[in-house]
Structure formats: structure tokens, C-alpha cells
Write a protein that holds these residues in place. Structure first.
Motif, PDB file in Angstrom:
ATOM      1  N   ILE A   1       0.842  -1.197   0.000  1.00 37.98           N
ATOM      2  CA  ILE A   1       0.000   0.000   0.000  1.00 37.98           C
ATOM      3  C   ILE A   1       0.880   1.252   0.000  1.00 37.98           C
ATOM      4  O   ILE A   1       2.110   1.161   0.073  1.00 37.98           O
ATOM      5  N   SER A   2       0.252   2.429  -0.054  1.00 32.41           N
ATOM      6  CA  SER A   2       0.994   3.674  -0.296  1.00 32.41           C
ATOM      7  C   SER A   2       1.024   4.637   0.881  1.00 32.41           C
ATOM      8  O   SER A   2       1.239   5.836   0.680  1.00 32.41           O
ATOM      9  N   ILE A   3       0.868   4.153   2.099  1.00 28.04           N
ATOM     10  CA  ILE A   3       0.960   5.061   3.250  1.00 28.04           C
ATOM     11  C   ILE A   3       2.394   5.564   3.409  1.00 28.04           C
ATOM     12  O   ILE A   3       3.350   4.924   2.985  1.00 28.04           O
TER      13      ILE A   3
ATOM     14  N   SER B   1       6.202   3.889  -0.394  1.00 25.43           N
ATOM     15  CA  SER B   1       6.091   5.281   0.055  1.00 25.43           C
ATOM     16  C   SER B   1       6.303   5.436   1.563  1.00 25.43           C
ATOM     17  O   SER B   1       6.409   6.563   2.053  1.00 25.43           O
ATOM     18  N   LEU B   2       6.381   4.344   2.276  1.00 22.28           N
ATOM     19  CA  LEU B   2       6.460   4.391   3.741  1.00 22.28           C
ATOM     20  C   LEU B   2       7.796   4.981   4.192  1.00 22.28           C
ATOM     21  O   LEU B   2       8.863   4.495   3.806  1.00 22.28           O
ATOM     22  N   GLU B   3       7.720   6.022   5.036  1.00 24.25           N
ATOM     23  CA  GLU B   3       8.921   6.725   5.491  1.00 24.25           C
ATOM     24  C   GLU B   3       9.167   6.545   6.987  1.00 24.25           C
ATOM     25  O   GLU B   3      10.324   6.555   7.417  1.00 24.25           O
TER      26      GLU B   3
ATOM     27  N   ASN C   1      11.672   3.588   0.864  1.00 30.38           N
ATOM     28  CA  ASN C   1      11.755   4.973   1.324  1.00 30.38           C
ATOM     29  C   ASN C   1      11.761   5.102   2.845  1.00 30.38           C
ATOM     30  O   ASN C   1      11.743   6.218   3.372  1.00 30.38           O
ATOM     31  N   LEU C   2      11.821   3.992   3.537  1.00 28.40           N
ATOM     32  CA  LEU C   2      11.770   4.011   4.998  1.00 28.40           C
ATOM     33  C   LEU C   2      13.061   4.588   5.570  1.00 28.40           C
ATOM     34  O   LEU C   2      14.158   4.111   5.263  1.00 28.40           O
ATOM     35  N   VAL C   3      12.915   5.632   6.404  1.00 28.12           N
ATOM     36  CA  VAL C   3      14.087   6.296   6.989  1.00 28.12           C
ATOM     37  C   VAL C   3      14.034   6.372   8.510  1.00 28.12           C
ATOM     38  O   VAL C   3      15.059   6.615   9.150  1.00 28.12           O
TER      39      VAL C   3
ATOM     40  N   TYR D   1      12.128 -11.148  13.203  1.00 29.60           N
ATOM     41  CA  TYR D   1      12.266 -12.337  12.372  1.00 29.60           C
ATOM     42  C   TYR D   1      12.912 -12.033  11.016  1.00 29.60           C
ATOM     43  O   TYR D   1      13.174 -10.882  10.653  1.00 29.60           O
ATOM     44  N   ASP D   2      13.173 -13.102  10.292  1.00 25.40           N
ATOM     45  CA  ASP D   2      13.920 -13.060   9.033  1.00 25.40           C
ATOM     46  C   ASP D   2      13.380 -12.007   8.061  1.00 25.40           C
ATOM     47  O   ASP D   2      12.171 -11.829   7.914  1.00 25.40           O
ATOM     48  N   TYR D   3      14.307 -11.330   7.408  1.00 29.67           N
ATOM     49  CA  TYR D   3      14.019 -10.374   6.328  1.00 29.67           C
ATOM     50  C   TYR D   3      13.202  -9.158   6.782  1.00 29.67           C
ATOM     51  O   TYR D   3      12.700  -8.406   5.933  1.00 29.67           O
ATOM     52  N   ALA D   4      13.066  -8.929   8.082  1.00 27.25           N
ATOM     53  CA  ALA D   4      12.130  -7.917   8.591  1.00 27.25           C
ATOM     54  C   ALA D   4      12.281  -6.561   7.907  1.00 27.25           C
ATOM     55  O   ALA D   4      11.289  -5.923   7.546  1.00 27.25           O
ATOM     56  N   PHE D   5      13.526  -6.098   7.722  1.00 29.72           N
ATOM     57  CA  PHE D   5      13.776  -4.797   7.084  1.00 29.72           C
ATOM     58  C   PHE D   5      14.684  -4.955   5.856  1.00 29.72           C
ATOM     59  O   PHE D   5      15.368  -4.010   5.462  1.00 29.72           O
ATOM     60  N   GLN D   6      14.682  -6.104   5.249  1.00 33.52           N
ATOM     61  CA  GLN D   6      15.535  -6.351   4.090  1.00 33.52           C
ATOM     62  C   GLN D   6      15.276  -5.330   2.982  1.00 33.52           C
ATOM     63  O   GLN D   6      14.136  -5.009   2.665  1.00 33.52           O
ATOM     64  N   GLU D   7      16.375  -4.802   2.435  1.00 33.28           N
ATOM     65  CA  GLU D   7      16.318  -3.878   1.302  1.00 33.28           C
ATOM     66  C   GLU D   7      15.468  -2.628   1.563  1.00 33.28           C
ATOM     67  O   GLU D   7      14.774  -2.139   0.671  1.00 33.28           O
ATOM     68  N   CYS D   8      15.550  -2.151   2.788  1.00 33.85           N
ATOM     69  CA  CYS D   8      15.049  -0.804   3.090  1.00 33.85           C
ATOM     70  C   CYS D   8      16.217   0.127   2.765  1.00 33.85           C
ATOM     71  O   CYS D   8      17.024   0.501   3.626  1.00 33.85           O
TER      72      CYS D   8
END
Length: 450
Positions: free
Chosen positions: A281-283, A305-307, A328-330, A342-349
Motif C-alpha cells: 500500500i501507499s501510506i 512510500s512508507l517513510e 523509502n523508509l528512513v 524475524y527473518d528479512y524484517a527490514f531487508q532492502e530498506c
């Protein structure tokens, strides 16, 4: 049974004296055009006029209480039917396959309509539902052509797919006495834009509004407790969703493939989120309510879009791939109740530059922060016991990491990126222990007084 099945009459007036009939009494009478049923007959038997393919004019007597299964099935020239107020029950597939049926009036005495009663009546565009109707079976009006539906206040029970694939349906108002909205109720209603859910609805079952591709907004009232699997899956124009304060659980993939959903409100009682609930989703910002105690995997994965994310303090386990691919998460705040990531939780942020793992976290899983290419600073709290394979791997900008645990946590293979020659700061008193246990990273370890 089958007394006059297949004969060639064109008109039938059933005498007033008739009080009992079997099944298929005039079925497959291909020349039959007009039927008048006398007023003393109480039950119209199953398949009574099924397959009467030239039947165009039907009058049901004032004594009929029950219309049994298949009664008018595949009467393919029938364009209108009026069910008088004396009728209580319309059976399974009673008007199934009446392909030219355009108008149906369901009398005020009808209490129940059986499964698929008006299924495969694609031209049915003028439908009146009586004021006493309590129960609708499965696929009762699936695929008809109405544009608006007001489900009577009297309705308390519905089956699955009741109005699914009604491609012309634009507006739905669900009465206040219905408790459970059945699975696939309005699935595939591709022109539906206006939905009002009644104040009695407690459960919205699986696929209820799946692929309602013109729906732009949905408000789930506070009385709803449960939103089922793929309830709003594939609502590709959905932009706003308000989840009421009574909702306790949202099932797997409920809002998956809703790429334009940018305005999301989560209720204050929400406890459980299934897998991939809001994936893609785009939040831009998420505050996971304090009430949430359980989440599945990929809950907000690929939200490009999540920041900013704030995770509530009662959640213990952050599911696998929870925010994977949120490019786009910062800004991430992990709650004080989280024990496992758990695994991959923030992978490729890939825009995340810093992460703080609080003292309450014991475990960081496989590839949890893998490929966070701008990640330069990591702080890991005192409670960490184990860090999985590749957890902070391919983080090519990693410059400094602070590990506060006095006892060196167990680590897997290729855990950290070292291509940027980072410094790993550990408690000074534990430096030797770290060098011993983390021998492959010994040259990057430095003592630090926290």
C-alpha cells in the motif's frame, strides 16, 4: 411426480381444487407460455416448471407458501416474476438460469431464499426484496445486473457470494441486524463505489469485497470485530480505509494489492494482523497501535512510500519480511515489548541510515537488515542473545555499530558487512570475550564505555 412432464400445452390454469403436487409436474413443457397456479395449493413441488423454455407469464396463487427447488429453473424466456406476500420460502435454484429475467419482486412474506435461487439470471436489474426476509443462501443473486442494493433490516443471515460478480452494482447498504457478512458477498462487483456496513455486523468473512476495483473508500464501523482473508484484496483504486475501534483481527492479505491505499486508520483495539495484510500500500507513516500483540509475515512489505514506522510496545515478535522492500523508509522506532525480529524484517530498506535495536530484543533473524545499502549506524541493546546469518550483510555504507550486551551474542555466518571498514563498539570489559567469540570480526572490535 412428473405427471405431465414434457407435454405440449401452451397454457395451464391449475384448478382451485388442487392442494397437493409432486415434483416435475409440468417440467420440460417446451411449448408452455402461461401458467396460473390456484389459490389452494400450498407447496409448489421441486422442478414443477423447470425447463419450460417458452414460459413468459406466471401467476402464483395466494395460498402458496413454499416454492421448492428448481421450480422454474431454466425458464429461459421468463422476463418477470412476482412472488406474492403469502410465500415464505423460495428453494434452491428456483429461478436458476432464467437468462432473460429482468424483474423480480420478492413479497413481504418471504423469510428465506435458498442457494443459487436467482443465480445465472444476468439481466435481472429490477429487484425488490420484501420486508420480512431473514435468510439468504449461497450465491442467491450472484451475477445479476442491479445497480443499487439496500439489504432489508430484517436480514439476519446470509451465505457466501450472495451478490458476487454483480458488475453493475454501484451502491450497497447493509442492514443493521446482519451479524456476519458471508465470504465473497460482493467479490468481483467491479463498479461498486459506495458501501455502508450496518451497525450489527460483527464479522466480515473472506473475500467479501475482493476485486471491487472501483471502490475508493471503506469505513469499517466500530461494531466489526473481524475482517477475513482477502476481504479487500485487489481493490486497486482504494485510497482510504478506516478500521473501526472494535476490530480485533484482520486476516491474511486483507488489503493486499491495494496499491493506492494512502490513508489508513487502524483502530485502538486491534490485536492481530495476518500475513501480507497491507503489503504494497501507499501510506507514508505508520503507528502500529499499542493494542497489537501478534503479526504475521510481510504485514507492510513493499510499501514503497512508507517513510516512518512506530511499532507499539505490546508486540513481542516482528514477523518475517514485515517491512522488507520499503525503499523509502528512513525512521524506525521498535517498541519496548519486541523480543524477536524475524527473518528479512527490514531487508532492502535502501534509504534506512540508522537503526536502534532496544534492550528488550533477544533475536535478530536471517537477513533482517540485508541490503540496507545506506545503513551507516546500528545500535544493538543489552538483551541480544543471537544474530542470524546475513543479518546486516550487504549494508555497504555501514560505518559504526554499537553492541551493548555484556555477553557476546551468538552469531551466524556472514552476519555483518565490513566493506566500509566499520568499527564495532562493545563494552570495554567484554572486549576480550567478543574477540574470542567473534574472531572473524576481531580487527573491527573496539572497547567502549556505554
Amino acid at each position: 411426480n412428473s405427471v405431465f412432464s414434457g407435454i405440449s400445452i401452451t397454457e395451464l390454469v391449475l384448478p382451485e381444487s388442487v392442494t397437493s403436487v409432486g415434483s416435475s409436474i409440468f417440467s420440460s413443457c417446451k411449448s408452455l407460455e402461461k401458467v396460473v397456479i390456484g389459490n389452494r395449493l400450498e407447496t409448489l413441488g421441486s422442478s414443477s416448471f423447470a425447463g419450460c423454455t417458452n414460459l413468459v407469464d406466471v401467476t402464483i396463487g395466494t395460498g402458496v407458501v413454499n416454492i421448492y427447488d428448481y421450480a422454474f429453473q431454466e425458464c429461459t424466456k421468463l422476463t418477470e416474476i412476482v412472488i406474492p406476500d403469502n410465500v415464505n420460502y423460495i428453494g434452491f435454484r428456483s429461478f436458476y438460469g432464467c437468462t432473460l429475467l429482468k424483474k423480480a419482486v420478492i413479497g413481504n412474506g418471504v423469510l428465506s431464499i435458498g442457494n443459487e435461487a436467482f443465480y445465472r439470471c444476468p439481466l435481472l436489474s429490477d429487484l425488490t426484496l420484501g420486508s420480512s426476509l431473514k435468510s439468504l443462501g449461497n450465491s442467491v443473486f450472484s451475477g445479476i445486473s442491479i445497480t443499487e442494493l439496500v439489504l432489508p433490516e430484517s436480514v439476519t443471515s446470509v451465505g457466501s457470494s450472495i451478490f458476487s460478480s454483480c458488475k453493475s452494482l454501484e451502491k450497497v447498504v447493509i442492514g443493521n441486524r446482519l451479524e456476519t457478512l458471508g465470504s465473497s458477498s460482493f467479490a468481483g462487483c467491479t463498479n461498486l463505489v459506495d458501501v455502508t456496513i450496518g451497525t450489527g455486523v460483527v464479522n466480515i468473512y473472506d473475500y467479501a469485497f475482493q476485486e471491487c476495483t472501483k471502490l475508493t473508500e471503506i469505513v469499517i464501523p466500530d461494531n466489526v470485530n473481524y475482517i477475513g482473508y482477502r476481504s479487500f484484496y485487489g481493490c486497486t483504486l482504494l485510497k482510504k480505509a478506516v478500521i473501526g475501534d472494535g476490530v480485533l483481527s484482520i486476516g491474511n492479505e486483507s488489503f493486499y494489492r491495494c496499491p493506492q491505499l494512502s490513508d489508513l486508520t487502524l483502530g485502538s483495539s486491534l490485536k492481530s494482523l495476518g500475513n501480507s495484510v497491507f503489503s504494497g500500500i501507499s501510506i507514508t507513516e505508520l503507528v502500529l497501535p499499542e493494542s497489537v500483540t501478534s503479526v504475521g509475515s510481510s504485514i507492510f512489505s513493499s510499501c514503497k512510500s512508507l517513510e516512518k514506522v512506530v511499532i507499539g510496545n505490546r508486540l513481542e515478535t516482528l514477523g518475517s519480511s514485515s517491512f522488507a522492500g520499503c525503499t523509502n523508509l528512513v525512521d524506525v522506532t521498535i517498541g519496548t515489548g519486541v523480543v524477536n525480529i524475524y527473518d528479512y524484517a527490514f531487508q532492502e530498506c535502501t534509504k534506512l541510515t540508522e537503526i536502534v535495536i532496544p534492550d528488550n530484543v533477544n533475536y535478530i533473524g536471517f537477513r533482517s537488515f540485508y541490503g540496507c545499502t545506506l545503513l551507516s549506524k546500528v545500535t544493538i541493546g543489552t538483551g541480544i542473545l543471537s544474530i542470524g546469518n546475513d543479518a546486516i550483510r550487504n549494508c555497504t555504507n555501514l560505518a559504526e555499530m554499537y553492541i551493548k550486551a555484556q555477553t557476546p551474542p551468538a552469531i551466524g555466518n556472514n552476519v555483518f558487512s565490513v566493506s566500509n571498514n566499520p568499527s564495532f563498539f562493545v563494552p570495554t570489559a567484554s572486549l576480550e570475550a567478543y574477540i574470542s567469540k567473534w574472531s572473524s570480526y576481531a580487527s573491527y572490535l573496539k572497547g567502549y564505555d556505554f
